[in-house]
Design an enzyme around this catalytic site. Structure first.
Site, mmCIF file in Angstrom:
data_model
loop_
_atom_site.group_PDB
_atom_site.id
_atom_site.type_symbol
_atom_site.label_atom_id
_atom_site.label_comp_id
_atom_site.label_asym_id
_atom_site.label_seq_id
_atom_site.Cartn_x
_atom_site.Cartn_y
_atom_site.Cartn_z
ATOM 1 N N CYS A 479 -42.154 -65.482 -81.431
ATOM 2 C CA CYS A 479 -41.180 -65.224 -80.352
ATOM 3 C C CYS A 479 -40.998 -66.391 -79.376
ATOM 4 O O CYS A 479 -39.850 -66.763 -79.099
ATOM 5 C CB CYS A 479 -41.525 -63.963 -79.571
ATOM 6 N N ARG A 508 -54.197 -65.739 -86.318
ATOM 7 C CA ARG A 508 -54.792 -64.931 -85.252
ATOM 8 C C ARG A 508 -56.287 -64.873 -85.494
ATOM 9 O O ARG A 508 -56.728 -64.594 -86.616
ATOM 10 C CB ARG A 508 -54.202 -63.515 -85.246
ATOM 11 N N GLN A 526 -45.180 -63.428 -91.618
ATOM 12 C CA GLN A 526 -44.406 -62.218 -91.363
ATOM 13 C C GLN A 526 -42.952 -62.467 -91.699
ATOM 14 O O GLN A 526 -42.501 -63.605 -91.631
ATOM 15 C CB GLN A 526 -44.474 -61.856 -89.876
ATOM 16 N N ASP A 528 -40.591 -62.255 -89.787
ATOM 17 C CA ASP A 528 -40.472 -62.092 -88.352
ATOM 18 C C ASP A 528 -39.057 -62.453 -87.908
ATOM 19 O O ASP A 528 -38.531 -63.488 -88.290
ATOM 20 C CB ASP A 528 -41.478 -63.048 -87.692
ATOM 21 N N HIS A 530 -36.028 -62.215 -84.520
ATOM 22 C CA HIS A 530 -35.715 -61.900 -83.135
ATOM 23 C C HIS A 530 -34.212 -61.859 -82.956
ATOM 24 O O HIS A 530 -33.515 -62.792 -83.358
ATOM 25 C CB HIS A 530 -36.360 -62.917 -82.195
ATOM 26 N N LYS A 583 -40.704 -49.353 -78.001
ATOM 27 C CA LYS A 583 -41.257 -49.973 -79.188
ATOM 28 C C LYS A 583 -41.357 -48.930 -80.271
ATOM 29 O O LYS A 583 -41.959 -47.887 -80.094
ATOM 30 C CB LYS A 583 -42.628 -50.534 -78.858
ATOM 31 N N HIS A 630 -37.536 -57.597 -81.177
ATOM 32 C CA HIS A 630 -38.473 -58.146 -82.166
ATOM 33 C C HIS A 630 -38.379 -57.249 -83.392
ATOM 34 O O HIS A 630 -38.468 -56.031 -83.270
ATOM 35 C CB HIS A 630 -39.919 -58.091 -81.668
HETATM 36 ZN ZN ZN Z 1 -41.686 -61.259 -81.652
#
Ligand code: ZN
Ligand code: ZN
Length: 763
Positions: A479, A508, A526, A528, A530, A583, A630
Site C-alpha cells: 500500500c 513479514r 499476494q 495485492d 489498491h 473491512k 485494499h
Molecule cells: Zn493494502
C-alpha cells in the site's frame, strides 16, 4: 628603486586607461550588433552602413588589444627587474630566501587588467540611457550580473602563466639553433615542410585546403589526439579527423561540455566537477551546495551556450606544474582532490575558453565557434565518483552538431525512442478488470514506513537493515508504495478510479513458532491491489471486488462467506475514522468443510490522509482525498496453493494440473511414436510426459500414472501409430478409447480454457 616603481606605476595607469577604452569599444560592438539583430527591417535600410561601423570598431578593438599586449610585456619586464633587485637586496640583508617566491607573485597582483580579452566577464560600462538598461535585461549576453569572484582571479592567474610560457618560448627561440625545419607527413601521403614549435596541424590542413581546415575537428599526431592549434614538436605524421570520425565526435562533444561548463559557472557560480564522456552528446556535473538545477533553467543555459559559441572563444592549452595548479584552483576542493589523488605526473594541462579555465587533458576543437548547433536538454542528480557517500552534484546534459540536419535527425531519434519507451507501452496494456499491473521496490527507507504508520505499529514484524545512513525495511505490504505512485503527479476525478495491482514479493517476520509449510511463511506474494476512488464510487467498486471474488472462487470450486471485521487491536489512526472504515474478510470453505481466511476487501479513509493524497474534483476542489480499497482475492499465493492442494487432495483439476498427460507405449517398437506424441502435446501447451521404463509392464505403467494423478493417460501401439491416434483413459480409469491426435488436442484445449473441474468426465 623608487624610480623603477614609478615607471611601473606609470605603465600600469596607462594600461588601465587602455583597458577602459577597450571595454567601451567592446560594449559598442555589442550594442551595434544587437541593434542589427533586433531590427532586421532597419538593418536592410541601414545595414551596409552599420556593418561598416561594426567592422571599423572591431579593427580598432584589435589594434588596441595589440598595443595592450605590448604594454603588458613591457610592464612585466619592469616589474620583474624590480623584483630581482628587491630579492637581491633581501638576500644581502641575510633574510631567508622566501623572497624568490614573492617575485613570482608580485608583478600581477597589482593591476586590475583581468579580463580585457574576455569581455564576457567584464562589468558592462555605465549605461548611457534608460533604453539601454531595458535592453540589457533581455540580452542573454548580459544575463550574468555577478560572475563568481574566483573566475576573475583564476583568469588573471592563467594569463600570467600563459605569458611566462610565451616568454620562455621566445627565449628558447632566440638562443635556439636554426635547424627547426620539420617534415610533416599527412595521412593522404602528402608531405609538408614546417617549423618545430610553430607549425600547427590547422596550418597543415589550411595548406591543403581551407575547407578541410574548417571541417577538421581535431588532429592525430603520431597516433595521439592533438589540438589543431597546438604546434608540432618535431617530424610528424598528421591525420585530420572530421566529425564523421568517432574519436573526433568525442572531442567535439567534450569541447561542447566546456561551453556548458562555462555557462554553468557563470549562471550558478558553482564548482565544476569533471564530466566523464559517454553515450551520445555530453554532460557536466556541477556542485551547488544547497541548490538544485531546475529543468526550467535549461533554456537559459542553452542561450548562454549559444552566446559563448557566437564569441568564438579559442581553446588555449597550457602545461603547468601540479604545485602551481593547486594554487590556481585553491578555491575548488574538487580540483584539489583530483590534483592530489589522481595526477601522478609533475605537470598537467589546463585549458581555457572564455573565462573558464579547466583542468583537462584535452584535446579540444579550435574555438567555440566550431560548434554550430547546441541543445541543452536534460538534468539529473549525480554523486562525486558515483559514490552516494560523497557530495551530491547536479548534472546537465546536452548535445551538439556541426549542422542543423544532424540535430534534426537526433531529435527524431529521441522522439522515436520516447514513443517506444516500454514504460509508455506498459501503461497502455489493460487487464480485463481494468487493473494496471505495477512493480514497486522491495524495500523502502523507514521514513516511508513512518509516514504510513507501519513503523509505529508493525515494525516488530518487519525486516530492517541499514543502507548508507538510513534504516530500510523490506516491504510487508504494497500500500505505501502504491500511495507514492498515486501521488507522483496531480490527479483528476476524470482518471478515477485508479486500480493498481502488484504481485511484488513481501516479507513479514512471523514468529518462528508460527511458521508452517506454505500457510505461514516469511516471504510470500499476494495478488495485492489498491483502488483509489472517490466516495461516490465506493459502492460500485466494492461490488466489482465481490464479483471478482465470486468468479475466482467459483472457478476453484469453493464456497465462501463474508465477515465484516471490527478494527484490529493495533489499529492505525483515529477511532472515528475506523468507524467509517469497513473491512470485509472473506472465508472460503474447502472440500472438508474447513474455513480459511484468504481474501480481503478493505475500505480505507486513513492512508490517503497520512500520505496527503489528493485529486481535483469535478467542481475544481484540488484538496479532495481519495478513498483506498485494499483488495486481495487469493491473498498470499503460497497460502492459496497450500489450501488448493489440500482441497483437491492432489487431484488437481485439469486446467491447474502440473501432470496433465502421460503417454505410454505398449512396447519398445512404439517408443519413438510415444515420444513424438508427448512432444506434440507439450508444444500445444500441455504438461505431457512419457514413460519409457522397459522394466515395467504396461498395466503397472498405467497404474503408476493413475496414482500420480495424471488427468489423462494415452496408450499408444502400432494401431494408434498407423491411425495417428491415441487410446485415452483417465486417472479414475474411465476409458474413452481411440481418438485421433488432432481431435484430442482440440478437446483438451477446450477443457483447459473452460477451467472445468470435471474434465475427465466431460472429455
Ligand atoms: Zn493494502
Ligand atoms: Zn576538456
Amino acid at each position: 628603486m623608487a624610480a623603477e616603481a614609478l615607471a611601473a606605476e606609470a605603465v600600469a595607469s596607462r594600461l588601465a586607461r587602455q583597458e577602459e577604452d577597450i571595454r567601451w569599444l567592446w560594449a559598442e560592438v555589442h550594442r551595434l550588433r544587437d541593434e542589427q539583430l533586433n531590427a532586421p527591417d532597419r538593418c536592410q535600410a541601414e545595414g551596409p552602413c552599420l556593418t561598416r561601423e561594426v567592422a571599423q570598431l572591431r579593427a580598432e578593438n584589435r589594434e588596441l588589444r595589440h598595443r595592450l599586449y605590448r604594454l603588458r610585456l613591457c610592464l612585466a619586464e619592469e616589474l620583474s627587474h624590480q623584483a630581482r633587485l628587491e630579492s637581491a637586496a633581501r638576500a644581502e640583508a641575510g633574510r631567508e630566501a622566501a623572497g624568490a617566491q614573492a617575485s613570482n607573485l608580485l608583478p600581477f597582483v597589482v593591476i586590475g587588467m583581468s579580463c580585457l580579452l574576455f569581455p564576457f566577464v567584464c562589468q558592462p560600462p555605465p549605461s548611457q540611457s534608460p533604453e539601454e538598461d531595458v535592453k540589457k535585461e533581455i540580452d542573454p549576453d548580459n544575463e550574468v550580473k555577478n560572475p563568481p569572484n574566483f573566475m576573475k582571479e583564476r583568469l588573471k592567474f592563467f594569463e600570467i602563466l600563459k605569458k611566462d610560457h610565451q616568454l620562455l618560448l621566445a627565449i628558447s627561440e632566440k638562443k635556439g639553433d636554426t635547424s627547426n625545419v620539420i617534415t610533416v607527413r599527412v595521412a593522404d601521403g602528402r608531405i609538408v615542410k614546417g617549423e618545430a614549435w610553430k607549425t600547427t596541424p590547422y596550418q597543415v590542413a589550411a595548406e591543403i585546403s581551407q575547407e578541410l581546415a574548417e571541417t577538421t575537428v581535431v588532429a592525430k599526431v603520431n597516433g595521439e589526439l592533438w589540438d589543431l592549434d597546438r604546434p608540432l614538436e618535431g617530424d610528424a605524421t598528421v591525420e585530420l579527423l572530421t566529425f564523421e570520425d568517432e574519436e573526433a565526435q568525442a572531442v567535439y562533444w567534450h569541447s561542447s561540455a566546456h561551453i556548458l561548463g562555462e555557462a554553468l559557472e557563470l549562471h550558478y557560480g558553482g564548482l565544476l566537477c569533471c564530466s566523464p564522456p559517454g553515450g551520445g552528446g555530453f554532460h557536466y556535473n556541477v556542485y551547488l551546495e544547497d541548490r538544485a538545477v531546475s529543468s526550467a533553467e535549461l533554456p537559459v543555459l542553452q542561450s548562454m551556450c549559444q552566446a559563448i559559441i557566437k564569441e568564438q572563444q579559442p581553446f588555449e592549452r597550457l602545461e603547468v606544474s601540479t604545485e602551481v595548479l593547486l594554487d590556481l584552483f585553491k578555491y575548488d576542493k574538487f580540483k584539489c582532490r583530483i590534483l592530489k589523488e589522481k595526477v601522478a605526473t609533475p605537470t598537467t594541462t589546463v585549458y581555457r575558453c572564455g573565462p573558464l579555465v579547466e583542468l583537462c587533458k584535452g584535446p579540444h576543437i579550435r574555438h567555440t565557434g566550431n560548434i554550430k548547433v547546441i541543445k541543452i536538454f536534460k538534468n539529473s542528480l549525480a554523486y562525486w565518483a558515483d559514490n552516494p557517500e560523497m557530495e551530491m552534484l547536479q548534472r546537465v546534459y546536452g548535445v551538439s552538431f556541426p549542422d542543423e540536419q544532424q540535430m534534426a535527425a537526433w531529435e527524431e531519434l529521441q522522439e522515436e525512442a520516447r514513443a517506444r519507451d516500454h514504460r509508455t507501452i506498459g501503461k497502455e496494456q489493460h487487464h480485463q478488470r481494468n487493473f494496471k499491473e505495477v512493480l514497486s521496490p522491495n524495500m523502502y527507507s523507514c521514513k516511508l514506513w513512518e509516514a504510513s504508520g507501519h513503523w509505529q505499529h508493525y515494525s516488530e514484524n518487519m525486516f530492517t537493515f541499514d543502507i548508507d545512513k538510513d534504516t530500510f525495511a523490506l516491504k510487508p505490504m504494497n500500500c505505501p508504495g502504491h500511495c507514492l505512485m498515486f501521488a507522483h503527479r496531480p490527479r483528476s476525478w476524470r482518471e478515477m478510479p485508479i486500480r493498481l495491482a502488484d504481485f511484488g514479493v513481501l516479507h513479514r517476520n512471523e514468529p518462528s513458532g508460527a511458521l508452517s509449510g506454505l500457510t505461514c511463511v516469511r516471504r510470500f506474494q499476494q495478488d495485492d491491489a489498491h483502488i483509489f476512488c472517490t466516495v461516490g464510487q465506493i459502492e460500485e467498486e466494492i461490488k466489482g471486488c465481490l464479483q471478482f471474488l465470486q468468479s475466482v472462487y467459483s472457478t476453484f470450486g469453493f464456497s465462501f462467506q463474508l465477515n465484516l471485521s471490527t478494527r484490529p487491536e493495533n489499529f492505525l489512526g483515529k477511532t472515528e475514522l475506523w468507524d467509517e472504515a469497513e473491512k470485509i474478510d472473506v472465508e472460503i470453505k474447502d472440500a472438508l468443510g474447513r474455513y480459511h481466511q484468504c481474501a480481503t476487501i478493505q475500505l480505507d479513509f486513513q492512508l490517503p490522509i497520512r500520505f496527503n493524497l489528493t485529486y481535483v474534483s469535478k467542481d475544481g476542489d484540488d484538496k479532495k482525498n481519495p478513498v483506498i480499497i485494499h483488495q486481495a482475492i487469493l491473498g498470499s499465493v503460497e497460502r492459496m496453493i497450500a489450501i488448493l492442494s489440500e482441497n483437491y487432495g492432489g487431484k488437481w483439476p485439469f486446467w491447474l494440473s502440473p501432470r496433465q498427460v502421460m503417454v505410454i507405449p505398449v512396447g519398445p517398437t512404439c517408443e519413438k511414436y510415444a515420444l513424438q506424441i508427448s512432444s506434440d502435446f507439450f508444444e500445444e501447451g500441455f504438461m505431457a510426459d512419457v514413460d519409457l521404463d522397459r522394466g515395467c509392464t504396461l498395466n503397472n505403467k498405467i497404474r503408476n500414472a493413475q496414482l500420480a494423478q495424471y488427468n489423462f493417460i494415452f496408450v499408444v501401439g502400432e494401431k494408434e501409430e498407423t491411425n495417428n491416434a491415441v487410446n485415452v483413459r483417465t486417472r479414475d480409469n474411465k476409458i474413452h478409447g481411440e481418438i485421433s491426435v488432432i481431435s484430442t488436442i482440440d478437446k483438451l484445449k477446450n477443457l483447459k480454457q473452460s477451467r472445468t473441474l470435471n474434465a475427465e468426465e466431460e472429455f
